[in-house]
Design a protein around this motif. Sequence first.
Motif, PDB file in Angstrom:
ATOM      1  N   ASN A   5       0.822  -1.202   0.000  1.00 14.61           N
ATOM      2  CA  ASN A   5       0.000   0.000   0.000  1.00 14.61           C
ATOM      3  C   ASN A   5       0.859   1.255   0.000  1.00 14.61           C
ATOM      4  OD1 ASN A   5      -2.801  -0.398  -0.130  1.00 14.61           O
ATOM      5  ND2 ASN A   5      -2.858  -1.168   1.968  1.00 14.61           N
ATOM      6  N   ASN A   8       3.571   2.329  -5.208  1.00 16.17           N
ATOM      7  CA  ASN A   8       2.667   2.177  -6.337  1.00 16.17           C
ATOM      8  C   ASN A   8       2.415   0.701  -6.628  1.00 16.17           C
ATOM      9  OD1 ASN A   8       1.146   2.975  -8.628  1.00 16.17           O
ATOM     10  ND2 ASN A   8       2.891   2.473  -9.923  1.00 16.17           N
ATOM     11  N   HIS A  20      -6.404  -4.251 -11.517  1.00 11.93           N
ATOM     12  CA  HIS A  20      -5.985  -2.992 -10.902  1.00 11.93           C
ATOM     13  C   HIS A  20      -6.124  -3.093  -9.385  1.00 11.93           C
ATOM     14  CE1 HIS A  20      -6.013  -1.094 -14.868  1.00 11.93           C
ATOM     15  NE2 HIS A  20      -7.239  -1.555 -15.063  1.00 11.93           N
ATOM     16  N   ASN A  22      -6.311  -1.175  -5.451  1.00 12.73           N
ATOM     17  CA  ASN A  22      -6.582  -0.063  -4.538  1.00 12.73           C
ATOM     18  C   ASN A  22      -6.986   1.207  -5.277  1.00 12.73           C
ATOM     19  OD1 ASN A  22      -6.166  -1.942  -2.559  1.00 12.73           O
ATOM     20  ND2 ASN A  22      -4.145  -1.211  -1.976  1.00 12.73           N
ATOM     21  N   GLN A  23      -6.376   2.346  -5.010  1.00 13.61           N
ATOM     22  CA  GLN A  23      -6.844   3.597  -5.594  1.00 13.61           C
ATOM     23  C   GLN A  23      -6.768   3.594  -7.111  1.00 13.61           C
ATOM     24  OE1 GLN A  23      -8.459   5.979  -3.943  1.00 13.61           O
ATOM     25  NE2 GLN A  23      -8.855   6.868  -5.957  1.00 13.61           N
ATOM     26  N   ASN A  24      -5.745   2.955  -7.657  1.00  8.14           N
ATOM     27  CA  ASN A  24      -5.634   2.866  -9.118  1.00  8.14           C
ATOM     28  C   ASN A  24      -6.850   2.189  -9.737  1.00  8.14           C
ATOM     29  OD1 ASN A  24      -3.125   4.022  -8.923  1.00  8.14           O
ATOM     30  ND2 ASN A  24      -1.990   2.110  -9.200  1.00  8.14           N
ATOM     31  N   TYR A  26     -10.072   2.414  -8.944  1.00  9.40           N
ATOM     32  CA  TYR A  26     -11.221   3.288  -9.173  1.00  9.40           C
ATOM     33  C   TYR A  26     -10.944   4.295 -10.278  1.00  9.40           C
ATOM     34  CZ  TYR A  26     -12.621   1.017  -4.912  1.00  9.40           C
ATOM     35  OH  TYR A  26     -12.937   0.070  -3.976  1.00  9.40           O
ATOM     36  N   GLU A  27      -9.696   4.716 -10.403  1.00  6.92           N
ATOM     37  CA  GLU A  27      -9.337   5.592 -11.509  1.00  6.92           C
ATOM     38  C   GLU A  27      -9.535   4.862 -12.838  1.00  6.92           C
ATOM     39  OE1 GLU A  27      -5.339   6.794 -10.731  1.00  6.92           O
ATOM     40  OE2 GLU A  27      -5.867   7.904  -8.898  1.00  6.92           O
ATOM     41  N   LYS A  56     -19.277   1.463   0.678  1.00  3.65           N
ATOM     42  CA  LYS A  56     -17.895   1.898   0.456  1.00  3.65           C
ATOM     43  C   LYS A  56     -17.640   2.168  -1.027  1.00  3.65           C
ATOM     44  CE  LYS A  56     -15.951  -0.923   4.256  1.00  3.65           C
ATOM     45  NZ  LYS A  56     -15.208   0.081   5.032  1.00  3.65           N
ATOM     46  N   LEU A  60     -17.336   6.131  -4.685  1.00  5.43           N
ATOM     47  CA  LEU A  60     -16.144   6.180  -5.528  1.00  5.43           C
ATOM     48  C   LEU A  60     -16.470   6.070  -7.016  1.00  5.43           C
ATOM     49  CD1 LEU A  60     -14.009   3.808  -3.293  1.00  5.43           C
ATOM     50  CD2 LEU A  60     -13.731   6.281  -3.492  1.00  5.43           C
ATOM     51  N   ASP A 169      -9.439  -4.048  -4.133  1.00  5.96           N
ATOM     52  CA  ASP A 169      -9.295  -3.027  -3.091  1.00  5.96           C
ATOM     53  C   ASP A 169      -9.247  -3.751  -1.754  1.00  5.96           C
ATOM     54  OD1 ASP A 169      -9.461  -1.020  -1.236  1.00  5.96           O
ATOM     55  OD2 ASP A 169     -11.282  -0.102  -2.038  1.00  5.96           O
ATOM     56  N   ASN A 171      -9.124  -2.765   1.140  1.00  2.61           N
ATOM     57  CA  ASN A 171      -9.901  -2.187   2.239  1.00  2.61           C
ATOM     58  C   ASN A 171     -11.166  -2.989   2.533  1.00  2.61           C
ATOM     59  OD1 ASN A 171      -8.323   0.129   2.956  1.00  2.61           O
ATOM     60  ND2 ASN A 171      -8.940   1.081   1.034  1.00  2.61           N
TER      61      ASN A 171
END
Length: 363
Positions: A5, A8, A20, A22-24, A26-27, A56, A60, A169, A171
């Motif tokens: 985490n 990258n 993909h 984690n944050q990448n 959702y992008e 959650k 997003l 993700d 999380n």
Amino acid sequence: MVSINQRNMQSIQANNYLVHFNQNAYEALNTHLKDNKYSNLFIIVDNETNEHCLPKFLPLLETDLTIEIIEFESGEVNKNIETCIEIWNVLTELGADRKSLVINLGGGVVTDLGGFVASTFKRGVDFINIPTTLLSMVDASVGGKTGVDLGNLKNQIGVINVPQMVLIDTNYLETLSQSEMRSGLAEMLKHGLIYDAPYWKQFLDLKSIDYADFDELIYRSVEIKNEIVIQDPTEKNIRKALNFGHTLGHAIESYFLESETKKTLLHGEAIAVGMILESYISWQKNLITEAEYTEIKNAIKNIYDHVVFEENDIDPILELLIHDKKNEYGLIQFALIEGIGKIKINQSVENKLILNAFQDYKS
């Protein structure tokens, strides 16, 4: 261990799609929604992910599309064609067409069933998998297998069809119980045993599994499965390695699922037993040493509760082996380990050796 985490997380290239993290993730999803002219969006969940994961996820999501939520009851017992028919009917009633997008948000039951629903509705609509359990992140989300059970026979009906992308993700793991985490861990242990001995050793070196800092191990597990699947997408050769622990494990899981007197086992709990049994068989066939077998057996038994088998349980379990979808020409096929980190596929095993494996497990 440094959590992945904190750096990258590169996307992993699978067969015609990307995984993909984690944050990448959702992008990538929101870019995909902007670049494709979908008519509407359907999110398939079970009652557990509807309550714990959907809140959650929705904030997003960046889209003006009409969003419909389709929920079904959680559990392997509902992973069947009847549930598919209900969802196909709901999709029809809500105006789904060939330009609709399906997002499967949930564990392996949701991604397996939702992928099959999407792959067959109007001869196939686009779908995206968002696994929310450890098991689905490292196993069901990778490889393009979709499908449902036929009675108590696992994954008998399905197709291989890849999603547009997979979003992992970690999380979502915060919503899981320790038993669900251990269930997913079984597939990670398997990946080490069949493909990557140093990866297996990482689990032996950990005094206790730190589930709060798990991303690096998850990432490597996804890499391993993907490396195998890319070589053999339709399971004609090396992909059969992923069946280690599953030939007996699936039969045990099915038997405990249908039995009125047995506590239903989580998938990973049954596979853990299967890996011990099939490691014993590997040892007896001189594919691994006694020391390697003892290491595997002790490591797995230190993580998972002992499963009790009565004498009258074994024959029905062996009967279920006959229906295993991995069988060919009427022969039961095993994938056995040939030293830790290597595999030998298409192995026939006589019943006496299987019975001896159960006897050894009980000891």
